[in-house]
Design an enzyme around this catalytic site. Sequence first.
Site, mmCIF file in Angstrom:
data_model
loop_
_atom_site.group_PDB
_atom_site.id
_atom_site.type_symbol
_atom_site.label_atom_id
_atom_site.label_comp_id
_atom_site.label_asym_id
_atom_site.label_seq_id
_atom_site.Cartn_x
_atom_site.Cartn_y
_atom_site.Cartn_z
ATOM 1 N N ASP A 167 0.817 -1.211 0.000
ATOM 2 C CA ASP A 167 0.000 0.000 0.000
ATOM 3 C C ASP A 167 0.858 1.271 0.000
ATOM 4 O OD1 ASP A 167 -2.358 1.538 0.250
ATOM 5 O OD2 ASP A 167 -2.195 1.545 2.432
ATOM 6 N N GLU A 419 3.234 -7.835 7.774
ATOM 7 C CA GLU A 419 1.975 -8.468 7.385
ATOM 8 C C GLU A 419 2.131 -9.616 6.400
ATOM 9 O OE1 GLU A 419 -1.008 -5.554 6.381
ATOM 10 O OE2 GLU A 419 -1.185 -5.043 8.500
ATOM 11 N N TYR A 475 -6.811 -2.737 12.993
ATOM 12 C CA TYR A 475 -7.685 -1.658 12.510
ATOM 13 C C TYR A 475 -9.119 -1.842 12.989
ATOM 14 C CZ TYR A 475 -3.766 -0.038 9.779
ATOM 15 O OH TYR A 475 -2.540 0.471 9.415
ATOM 16 N N GLU A 513 0.811 -0.729 13.992
ATOM 17 C CA GLU A 513 -0.141 0.051 13.187
ATOM 18 C C GLU A 513 -1.499 0.052 13.862
ATOM 19 O OE1 GLU A 513 -0.484 -0.990 9.000
ATOM 20 O OE2 GLU A 513 1.692 -1.232 8.833
HETATM 21 C C1 GCB Z 1 -1.451 -2.185 6.694
HETATM 22 C C2 GCB Z 1 -0.166 -2.089 5.954
HETATM 23 C C3 GCB Z 1 0.154 -0.669 5.517
HETATM 24 C C4 GCB Z 1 -1.106 -0.003 5.005
HETATM 25 C C5 GCB Z 1 -2.135 0.033 6.113
HETATM 26 C C6 GCB Z 1 -3.461 0.662 5.693
HETATM 27 O O1 GCB Z 1 -1.725 -3.071 7.415
HETATM 28 O O2 GCB Z 1 0.912 -2.636 6.680
HETATM 29 O O3 GCB Z 1 1.145 -0.719 4.544
HETATM 30 O O4 GCB Z 1 -0.859 1.271 4.492
HETATM 31 O O5 GCB Z 1 -2.404 -1.247 6.539
HETATM 32 O O6 GCB Z 1 -3.616 1.861 5.828
HETATM 33 O O7 GCB Z 1 -4.311 -0.069 5.207
#
Ligand code: GCB
Length: 611
Positions: A167, A419, A475, A513
């Site tokens: 990403d 990941e 998330y 994250e």
């Molecule tokens: C993740 C990735 C990261 C993305 C992020 C997202 O898990 O490691 O590279 O940018 O999520 O914002 O979805």
Amino acid sequence: MENKSLLYPCASAARRVISLDGMWRFEFDPESNGMDAGWGVGLPKPISMPVPASFCDFFTDKESREYCGDFWYETDFFVPGEWSGKDVAIRFGSVTHRARVFVNGVEVANHEGGFLPFDANVTEIVRYNQYNKLTVLANNELNEYMLPAGQTNTLSNGKKVAAPYFDFYNYAGIHRPVKLLALPKERVLDFEVTHRLVDGGAEVDYTVTTNGSHDVTVEVLDGTTKVAEASGKTGTLKITNAKLWNVHAAYLYNFVIRITDGHAVIDEYFDKIGIRTFEVKDGHFLLNGKPVYLRGFGKHEDSDIRGRGLDLATVKRDYELMKWIGANCFRTSHYPYAEELYQMADEEGFLIIDEVPAVGFMQSTMNFLAANQGNGKKVGYFEKETTPKLLENHKAALTDMITRDKNHASVIAWSILNEPQCTSEGTEAYFKPLFDLAHELDPQKRPRTYAIVMMSLPNNSKGQQFADFISLNRYYGWYVMGGMCIVDAETAFRKEMDGWAQVLNGRPMIFTEYGADTMPSEHKLPSVMWSQEYQNEYLDMNHNVFDSYGFVQGELVWNFADFQTTEGIMRANGNKKGIFTRQRQPKDAAFHFRARWTGLPVDYKGDTAQF
Ligand code: GCB
């Protein structure tokens, strides 16, 4: 390569460094016929192109910005006559993703891996007291066995297009400084230091690697005052009343290595070292024996116009913002950054989790980001035909990253993957040699980790036992159960955390994250997803969860700043999870973090017994 050295270039009594940065010449080679057409001795129709920088965002037409394939850079450089008798080398901080280098038409280097340095010995090829031609044939195509991983597709008009499994935008070019070096024939190739705190001071064990047999001496200077010295390729430096390197209170000693022949200096190499210890113990991170709670960011090397090219002005602004907000740590997601950033972390007292570009090792998730990539299939990434080749490339990148970065006081841990698809059978066979290699290569035996993707849970994550601490990318409240459902997100999150508590075995956990996409333009009361208000509510929920588990010993929010990605329905001109905008101005969440991080004690949860 013979005499391979990843040491950062320095000028000294025995060494010279000339920067080759500036305006170079550039040309796309979509049919890959430049080699046959003799472009190595001169580009037919070049345009100007600055170095260092990504080539992409200068262009005003989309085909050029999105260009995928071979492209060439060219410049001229002058070699001083007084350098004859020395070895002459050209050193690239990085070229993304692969490069063949030619001097006066002769190929001198061939390197793959877009985020680490390499050099070419050009002693036999350069013409002294004359201009010489330096040409780079670069390529930015992606495949499944490189780091980072992706695919290269071909459109109906025959143009190639990058399809990253990751990403972030597939920026390419000569991204970091290029330097012309004069080196003594017998020279220091590498050195390493480990630190021990002892009564009344510190002991620094060192090893110096050279390509010769003359004597080596090492000195440690406090400013210009010598505080320790030793001779021999290995030894111990004893420093009384050592000033330790600490978070936001860095202290660096000058470290001087000399190769001598009687009174004559054959080589002299300078660096700076910070004396500190770092370890994981009893569920804590201990810096100089004292607990430290990690707070900060996952970042990217990414900025307007220059893309992923090193821009010291942006680097400076980022450190100022990180100090202002009360951060003490960042992860070099998702690749090793330019060396200048680690030097600055050493100077400013920031902690770095250093990540190798092992990202995109999961075919199924990232494919949906760009409209044309998804195949919806679940594939065990470590059971593919290409896995052995991937592992070989992974080991090479890990080796170079640790070799390059092992002496930085700021570097506290290695992140070996981001990941990966780690629930399938091949995971352990793939992970183990890498975790072993990191331990073997690092004289300081820093803790190792990898960032664990959502849905890789305590009971099905096959690689987690190799990690010295657990790093989660989560998330809850964004990709799952967002908006009104955030209450359920919190419940599900806590349930997962209770599961991790069972398998930690005394290891700390951090969040590498968590974050919510947020448009700086959007305000709404009550909140909706994408508004600044929602970002703050999301953060509150996550911090409540973190605060209630003693084993959570760090929070690195995703992301420091908004950044460019491939276009697609999931991204609005890039990923907007930044706490700062791409132009490095604060969103509301920045003030939220500043209040939290400047309010938490340095050793927050330092005395918790909850493990
Ligand atoms: C993740 C990735 C990261 C993305 C992020 C997202 O898990 O490691 O590279 O940018 O999520 O914002 O979805």
